[in-house]
Scaffold this active site. Sequence first.
Site, mmCIF file in Angstrom:
data_model
loop_
_atom_site.group_PDB
_atom_site.id
_atom_site.type_symbol
_atom_site.label_atom_id
_atom_site.label_comp_id
_atom_site.label_asym_id
_atom_site.label_seq_id
_atom_site.Cartn_x
_atom_site.Cartn_y
_atom_site.Cartn_z
ATOM 1 N N ILE A 59 43.381 80.270 -67.171
ATOM 2 C CA ILE A 59 42.093 81.233 -66.405
ATOM 3 C C ILE A 59 41.385 80.691 -64.953
ATOM 4 O O ILE A 59 40.870 81.757 -64.785
ATOM 5 C CB ILE A 59 41.376 80.256 -68.104
ATOM 6 C CG1 ILE A 59 41.769 81.008 -69.149
ATOM 7 C CG2 ILE A 59 39.589 80.754 -67.694
ATOM 8 C CD1 ILE A 59 41.221 80.729 -70.196
ATOM 9 N N TYR A 86 36.262 68.039 -78.752
ATOM 10 C CA TYR A 86 35.782 69.428 -77.853
ATOM 11 C C TYR A 86 34.918 70.690 -78.309
ATOM 12 O O TYR A 86 34.404 70.933 -77.687
ATOM 13 C CB TYR A 86 37.941 70.282 -78.219
ATOM 14 C CG TYR A 86 37.722 71.627 -77.656
ATOM 15 C CD1 TYR A 86 37.942 71.878 -75.981
ATOM 16 C CD2 TYR A 86 37.682 72.597 -77.822
ATOM 17 C CE1 TYR A 86 37.757 72.771 -75.076
ATOM 18 C CE2 TYR A 86 37.575 73.698 -77.066
ATOM 19 C CZ TYR A 86 38.164 74.075 -75.710
ATOM 20 O OH TYR A 86 38.314 75.064 -75.696
#
Length: 290
Positions: free
Chosen positions: A64, A196
Amino acid sequence: TIFIASYADDRLGPVLRFLLSRHAAYISGQPLHVSATLPCPSSIPLVKPLEGKTALVTGAARGIGEATARALAREGAHVICMDRPGELEAAEKVAASINGTAFGCDVTDAEAPAKVGAFIAEKFKVIDIVVHNAGVTRDKTLGNMDAARWDMVIGVNLIGLIALNEGLIGHLNENGRIICMSSIGGIAGNPGQTNYAASKAGVIGYVQALAPMLVERGIAVNAVAPGLIETAMTAAMPTMTREVARRLCNLTQGGLPEDVADAVTFLASPGAAGMTGQVLRVCGGNFVGA
């Protein structure tokens, strides 16, 4: 659904133009708020809206981050491709291909804010756009998670991001843009990703708290929350987990790094003056976090 605040009509056009374009193909099923909180440029260029601007992208060597660096450069920005020293060679290749600049620095380095700030001051004086993309996963159920996994994910995804950003704010131009990478996991959580999810939820909270503090300088602060994006990191997921994630989207497929990059590029543009303190989900209408 788009909600338009009072006196924000002049900010609606660029938002609609983005959402109706192919660049928003993986954005679906969420409310967006267009406000008059920030000043709006009298004219917004339709071609190369980032011409003359300088952007910093962390984690720019691959995935990304690389796609984002390329998208920003495509729209006219000079991009500083930052990644940890071990990925500097890959970052240099990306930077060379877009006429950008590579810089090696680990976001968890305690000296990172000073190092990056000194580099910007020497080479560019100020910058216009900061994209906090660097991130890691170290998945385990909470009962089996050791301190090293927890500390690494929180350190890279949240603590390092905040420390670096606080060091960069003073080098950011008036009417600048800050975009932080969150995740739909930070909205709704995921099994085996407590560390996360906590880090990405923290990013959302940080963005929402920081945005009002920078209004006087005209700086927009937003988060992007991807769903399943087909990258090398998600390719390492178990096959069934990945397939279930695809089928949880109303588009029944994963997104591409370019889908996230296009959303980041829009939020970095002058046309995004109506959006600050928001979370833009790039998830194909994923039911998780809807």
